[in-house]
Design an enzyme around this catalytic site. Structure first.
Site, PDB file in Angstrom:
ATOM      1  N   ASP A   2     -22.522  72.789  69.183  1.00  0.00           N
ATOM      2  CA  ASP A   2     -23.899  72.476  69.579  1.00  0.00           C
ATOM      3  C   ASP A   2     -24.070  72.659  71.086  1.00  0.00           C
ATOM      4  O   ASP A   2     -24.651  71.819  71.767  1.00  0.00           O
ATOM      5  CB  ASP A   2     -24.270  71.054  69.167  1.00  0.00           C
ATOM      6  CG  ASP A   2     -25.780  70.865  69.006  1.00  0.00           C
ATOM      7  OD1 ASP A   2     -26.484  71.884  68.825  1.00  0.00           O
ATOM      8  OD2 ASP A   2     -26.247  69.719  69.071  1.00  0.00           O
ATOM      9  N   GLY A  11     -32.189  59.868  70.672  1.00  0.00           N
ATOM     10  CA  GLY A  11     -31.967  60.901  69.676  1.00  0.00           C
ATOM     11  C   GLY A  11     -32.398  60.408  68.307  1.00  0.00           C
ATOM     12  O   GLY A  11     -32.902  59.295  68.157  1.00  0.00           O
ATOM     13  N   THR A  58     -30.576  59.622  65.767  1.00  0.00           N
ATOM     14  CA  THR A  58     -29.729  58.559  65.211  1.00  0.00           C
ATOM     15  C   THR A  58     -29.119  57.682  66.293  1.00  0.00           C
ATOM     16  O   THR A  58     -28.284  56.836  65.988  1.00  0.00           O
ATOM     17  CB  THR A  58     -28.588  59.164  64.376  1.00  0.00           C
ATOM     18  OG1 THR A  58     -27.763  59.978  65.217  1.00  0.00           O
ATOM     19  CG2 THR A  58     -29.113  59.997  63.220  1.00  0.00           C
ATOM     20  N   LYS A  96     -23.740  54.933  74.337  1.00  0.00           N
ATOM     21  CA  LYS A  96     -24.487  55.591  73.270  1.00  0.00           C
ATOM     22  C   LYS A  96     -24.378  54.718  72.022  1.00  0.00           C
ATOM     23  O   LYS A  96     -23.285  54.510  71.493  1.00  0.00           O
ATOM     24  CB  LYS A  96     -23.909  56.987  72.998  1.00  0.00           C
ATOM     25  CG  LYS A  96     -24.690  57.782  71.957  1.00  0.00           C
ATOM     26  CD  LYS A  96     -24.141  59.203  71.859  1.00  0.00           C
ATOM     27  CE  LYS A  96     -24.967  60.048  70.916  1.00  0.00           C
ATOM     28  NZ  LYS A  96     -24.509  61.454  70.872  1.00  0.00           N
ATOM     29  N   ILE A 120     -31.975  55.696  78.726  1.00  0.00           N
ATOM     30  CA  ILE A 120     -31.983  56.980  79.439  1.00  0.00           C
ATOM     31  C   ILE A 120     -31.982  58.172  78.498  1.00  0.00           C
ATOM     32  O   ILE A 120     -32.047  59.311  78.940  1.00  0.00           O
ATOM     33  CB  ILE A 120     -30.784  57.085  80.405  1.00  0.00           C
ATOM     34  CG1 ILE A 120     -29.458  56.896  79.676  1.00  0.00           C
ATOM     35  CG2 ILE A 120     -30.926  56.065  81.533  1.00  0.00           C
ATOM     36  CD1 ILE A 120     -28.233  57.080  80.573  1.00  0.00           C
ATOM     37  N   GLY A 121     -31.903  57.911  77.196  1.00  0.00           N
ATOM     38  CA  GLY A 121     -31.938  58.997  76.227  1.00  0.00           C
ATOM     39  C   GLY A 121     -32.174  58.470  74.829  1.00  0.00           C
ATOM     40  O   GLY A 121     -31.717  57.380  74.482  1.00  0.00           O
ATOM     41  N   VAL A 129     -29.300  56.042  74.111  1.00  0.00           N
ATOM     42  CA  VAL A 129     -28.348  55.977  75.216  1.00  0.00           C
ATOM     43  C   VAL A 129     -28.909  55.062  76.309  1.00  0.00           C
ATOM     44  O   VAL A 129     -30.050  55.235  76.742  1.00  0.00           O
ATOM     45  CB  VAL A 129     -28.044  57.369  75.797  1.00  0.00           C
ATOM     46  CG1 VAL A 129     -27.024  57.266  76.916  1.00  0.00           C
ATOM     47  CG2 VAL A 129     -27.552  58.315  74.707  1.00  0.00           C
TER      48      VAL A 129
END
Length: 502
Positions: free
Chosen positions: A150, A30, A32, A50, A27-28, A35
């Site tokens: 962030d 990045g 590094t 994650k 679902i995600g 997810v």
């Protein structure tokens, strides 16, 4: 019903074994981490995991342990609950609450893609409701001696019930030790996303504290209204230069028409301006900001289910996009009109990161109720050029030529990758393109010189009148190659290749 942080806080009650979790959809993705939505067998519940590649993690183990310790102490309705973590081979698995509404950025991108949002994306009530929840999370962070650093739409998640929660603690820092919650504590590391980064974080001369989050919060407010951070079209280094040298951005900084965002009132603008003060001491605290008159417009979570969750992309769409990025053999990338590096779906041509603001395409979209119909194209200002760039661009005679470029090289894990982008003569420069590749983390900084020289050489050959059949590719040695590298220019081991592609 989703589990609550209070009922599941005790880590000893949590399974810490890989076999206890059934990985389902990506679902995600990045730089590094990946997810997944997962099913926890012992608890019979769905969660998110994650998975962080520790070999790519740019923190020391002590810093990483501090992050996990900080996450385990969070207990607030507007912060994504962390439940437990464990190591599997070279990966750190973090078990988190699964939020079905997706990220705020997902919703912004989707609305920009299907609706003409030239004069604004969300109404003030929606913006106030989301921002109020973010502020409550920041107030909690800061009162406990922590700073997020962030804050942006990509790190704001929504539940299907309209709950707003702050996520991604990967670069949050514990400013205070033990019970010392001194508000003057400062941090000197350079982390964050440049478009949302406070000037004092960029400058690094005096350190930064909790007020850095307030600046990022102000930029996020602009992002919710316009769809973009003020300097989103520029390279990271140009963003830093503009932030440090220019007056603070405001709601109209990214506008390309007069009164483009006139639908937004003085109270909202005043709130943004109070956050975007270059002097951190002049910015309000999260607690003070919650008292701003703008937040009288805030409504409840049910309102967000109608104005945000209901209009966002489906879970299936988000899963498809995440899996496209994760499974793509080449990690296929390209640059958008605004020079941002984005993942590309080679089969469908789906843009993964920003909605295209081309005027003809935008005019065909349904009109957002708060905007006008017409739109104009926005031009990206050019940067300075080197002698090589001037030599190339000055030889263009019949209008700018556009070259489709592919850079092939292996990453640190020896996986062959391809990065694609367009180079527009007289508009792009070899120096700027090389810098963007480095700044985006796509190539090793040690390879900037060979990439610069060979890209210039290849482009120069395409327009040289003395060459009837110019070469379409060039293969060259990389400075980043290790001493034990098994060099092979055909397999691109220790070498890279730049090609002109059709």
């Amino acid at each position: 019903m989703a589990p609550t942080a209070d009922s599941l806080r005790t880590l000893s009650l949590w399974p810490n074994n890989q076999d206890d979790y059934e990985l389902r959809d990506v679902i995600g993705v990045g730089s590094t981490s990946i997810v997944y939505s997962v099913y926890c067998k012992p608890k019979g519940e769905k969660f998110a995991i994650k998975i962080i590649d520790l070999e790519k993690w740019n923190m020391s183990m002590d810093e990483l342990l501090n992050e996990i310790q900080a996450m385990s102490s969070f207990n607030h309705e507007n912060i994504v609950p962390y439940y437990t973590s464990f190591v599997v081979n070279n990966e750190l698995w973090l078990v988190l609450q699964l939020l079905g509404g997706g990220s705020l950025l997902d919703i912004i991108k989707h609305k920009l893609k299907v609706t003409n949002c030239k004069n604004g994306v969300f109404d003030e009530a929606t913006i106030a409701t989301v921002l109020q929840s973010i502020l409550k999370a920041l107030e909690y962070f800061h009162n406990n001696g922590q700073v997020h650093r962030d804050i942006k739409a990509a790190n704001i998640l929504l539940g299907e019930d309209g709950t707003v929660q702050v996520a991604n603690f990967g670069i949050s820092a514990l400013l205070a030790n033990g019970k010392d919650m001194c508000r003057q504590a400062v941090r000197y590391s350079f982390v964050g996303t440049p478009c949302w980064m406070a000037p004092e974080v960029m400058d690094q001369t005096g350190g930064h504290g909790f007020k850095a989050d307030i600046w990022s919060f102000g930029i996020t407010a602009i992002e919710m209204a316009t769809g973009y951070a003020p300097y989103h079209m520029h390279s990271p280094m140009k963003v830093i230069m503009l932030t440090l040298q220019n007056d603070p951005p405001n709601l109209d900084t990214g506008a390309f028409e007069k009164d483009q965002y006139k639908v937004y009132g003085k109270t909202f603008r005043n709130m943004i301006n109070s956050c975007l003060q270059k002097d951190p001491s002049k910015r309000p605290t999260a607690t003070e900001l919650l008292k701003h008159p703008f937040f009288k417009k805030a409504k409840d979570n049910k309102y967000l289910t109608q104005t945000l969750v209901a209009i966002g992309p489906s879970m299936e769409t988000r899963i498809y996009k995440a899996n496209t990025v994760q499974s793509n053999t080449w990690n296929y990338l390209h640059r958008t009109t605004y020079k941002e590096w984005v993942w590309n779906d080679d089969e469908k041509g789906i843009e993964m990161y920003r909605a295209d603001r081309d005027s003809a395409e935008e005019a065909s979209r349904p009109i957002n109720i708060m905007e006008r119909v017409d739109s104009t194209d926005e031009k990206v200002p050019d940067a300075g050029r080197t002698n090589n760039d001037l030599d190339i661009s000055q030889r263009v005679e019949d209008g700018p030529r556009v070259f489709k470029i592919a850079l092939r090289l292996r990453n640190t894990r020896r996986e062959l990758k391809e990065i694609r982008f367009e180079f527009v003569m007289t508009k792009d420069t070899v120096q700027k393109t090389t810098s963007q590749l480095i700044e985006a983390g796509l190539v090793d900084p040690h390879d900037s010189v060979p990439i610069f020289m060979n890209l210039a050489k290849l482009l120069d050959a395409q327009i040289a009148h003395s060459i009837q059949t110019p070469p379409r590719s060039v293969t060259f040695y990389l400075n980043s190659s290790g001493p034990n590298e098994q060099f092979d220019d055909k397999a691109l081991m220790g070498f890279a290749q730049i090609l002109i592609v059709d």
